[in-house]
Design an enzyme around this catalytic site. Structure first.
Site, PDB file in Angstrom:
ATOM      1  N   HIS A 107       0.825  -1.204   0.000  1.00  0.00           N
ATOM      2  CA  HIS A 107       0.000   0.000   0.000  1.00  0.00           C
ATOM      3  C   HIS A 107       0.862   1.259   0.000  1.00  0.00           C
ATOM      4  CE1 HIS A 107       1.152  -0.447   4.183  1.00  0.00           C
ATOM      5  NE2 HIS A 107       0.786   0.804   4.419  1.00  0.00           N
ATOM      6  N   ASP A 109       0.602   4.880   2.053  1.00  0.00           N
ATOM      7  CA  ASP A 109      -0.087   5.288   3.279  1.00  0.00           C
ATOM      8  C   ASP A 109      -1.250   6.243   3.014  1.00  0.00           C
ATOM      9  OD1 ASP A 109       1.407   3.798   5.096  1.00  0.00           O
ATOM     10  OD2 ASP A 109       2.977   5.320   5.205  1.00  0.00           O
ATOM     11  N   HIS A 256       4.790   0.015   0.130  1.00  0.00           N
ATOM     12  CA  HIS A 256       5.540  -0.796   1.078  1.00  0.00           C
ATOM     13  C   HIS A 256       4.655  -1.893   1.672  1.00  0.00           C
ATOM     14  CE1 HIS A 256       3.737   2.464   3.446  1.00  0.00           C
ATOM     15  NE2 HIS A 256       3.805   1.673   4.505  1.00  0.00           N
ATOM     16  N   ARG A 271       5.744   6.542  14.131  1.00  0.00           N
ATOM     17  CA  ARG A 271       5.740   7.102  12.780  1.00  0.00           C
ATOM     18  C   ARG A 271       5.227   8.537  12.780  1.00  0.00           C
ATOM     19  NH1 ARG A 271       2.019   4.365   8.427  1.00  0.00           N
ATOM     20  NH2 ARG A 271       0.796   6.286   8.448  1.00  0.00           N
TER      21      ARG A 271
END
Length: 283
Positions: A107, A109, A256, A271
């Site tokens: 995907h 993000d 990723h 993150r």
């Protein structure tokens, strides 16, 4: 578009593969970047799509400060506010109680947002003892460039729906914040990168539900063909995390996939996500 060879003076850049990924040396992310070093880190990201740093020490504030050098910070639509003092920090964790982990499908993000994130900066603190929990990254430039001309012409005229409900509400079982719904937006199947001008495929198994204007069987067949094409090993690099490693990836040109091969062991990271702009296609 011709490849540009970037020369670096304040950092060392070691490529992982010709298509994607590089390790960066000579940078302390816990300190403010000078203008030249910032520009060279930015250029390395544009050239390599994802860049990696080892042996970093950052507080949440320093992590956010590094992200802010690249733009406004993004608040995740399914954030559970586990870090109430730092809403910009998304906690990435899995342990013996996990039923799922973030990022198990290929995907980009939060591609369901109207203005999906430009980039994501993941700082890993705890890892499984036996080397599990790698992350794979794939170049969507190469995915686009290696399609046959006939399929390229087909894709350039298409748009697709990206829906957060099937991920955050379905797989994760979360509810949107009161009075809101999870994002759902229409984006071009082929997007033009606003900095490099290169074209990249922009569909993914996580968020993309269908291609606009096609019958379901047509949409499903084209999307499955594109997904399988995007996921071939030739477009990928694989990062083996260590404690205090950092990965910074460009969501506009890379996808990723997080490997969950370490159950029931623990993996913990943080993150910060940099806001982006509306995807567009320039013929």
């Amino acid at each position: 578009m011709e490849e540009v060879t970037v020369r670096y003076q304040s950092i060392e850049v070691r490529k992982l593969t010709p298509a994607i990924g590089a390790e960066i040396f000579g940078v302390d992310l816990g300190k403010p970047l000078g203008n030249q070093q910032f520009q060279e880190v930015h250029d390395a990201l544009m050239e390599n799509l994802v860049i990696f740093f080892r042996d970093q020490q950052m507080t949440h504030e320093q992590h956010k400060d590094f992200g802010r050098r690249f733009g406004k910070l993004h608040i995740h639509p399914s954030s559970t506010n586990e870090n109430a003092d730092h809403p910009e920090i998304l906690v990435i964790k899995a342990d013996e109680n996990s039923k799922y982990v973030a990022g198990e499908e290929w995907h980009s993000d939060v591609s369901c947002d109207a203005e999906p994130p430009m980039g994501s900066i993941l700082y890993m603190k705890e890892l499984p003892p036996d080397g599990g929990g790698n992350t794979l990254f794939a170049s969507m430039y190469r995915a686009w460039e290696t399609l046959s001309p006939a399929v390229q012409r087909l894709c350039e005229g298409l748009t697709a729906i990206h829906d957060g409900a099937q991920v955050y509400g379905g797989r994760f079982g979360r509810k949107p914040k009161e009075g809101t719904s999870f994002p759902r937006n229409e984006h071009p199947v082929v997007r033009t990168h606003p900095v490099t001008g290169r074209k990249a495929l922009y569909v993914n198994r996580n968020f993309t539900t269908h291609i606009v204007g096609l019958k379901k069987n047509e949409s499903d067949a084209i999307l499955e063909m594109l997904y399988r094409h995007c996921e071939v090993p030739e477009f990928q690099c694989r990062f083996a995390w260590q404690p205090n490693s950092v990965a910074f990836w460009d969501n506009r040109s890379a996808m990723h996939h997080a490997m969950w091969d370490y159950f029931p062991n623990k993996r913990l990271g943080y993150r910060v996500t940099v806001a982006g702009d509306k995807p567009f296609h320039r013929a």
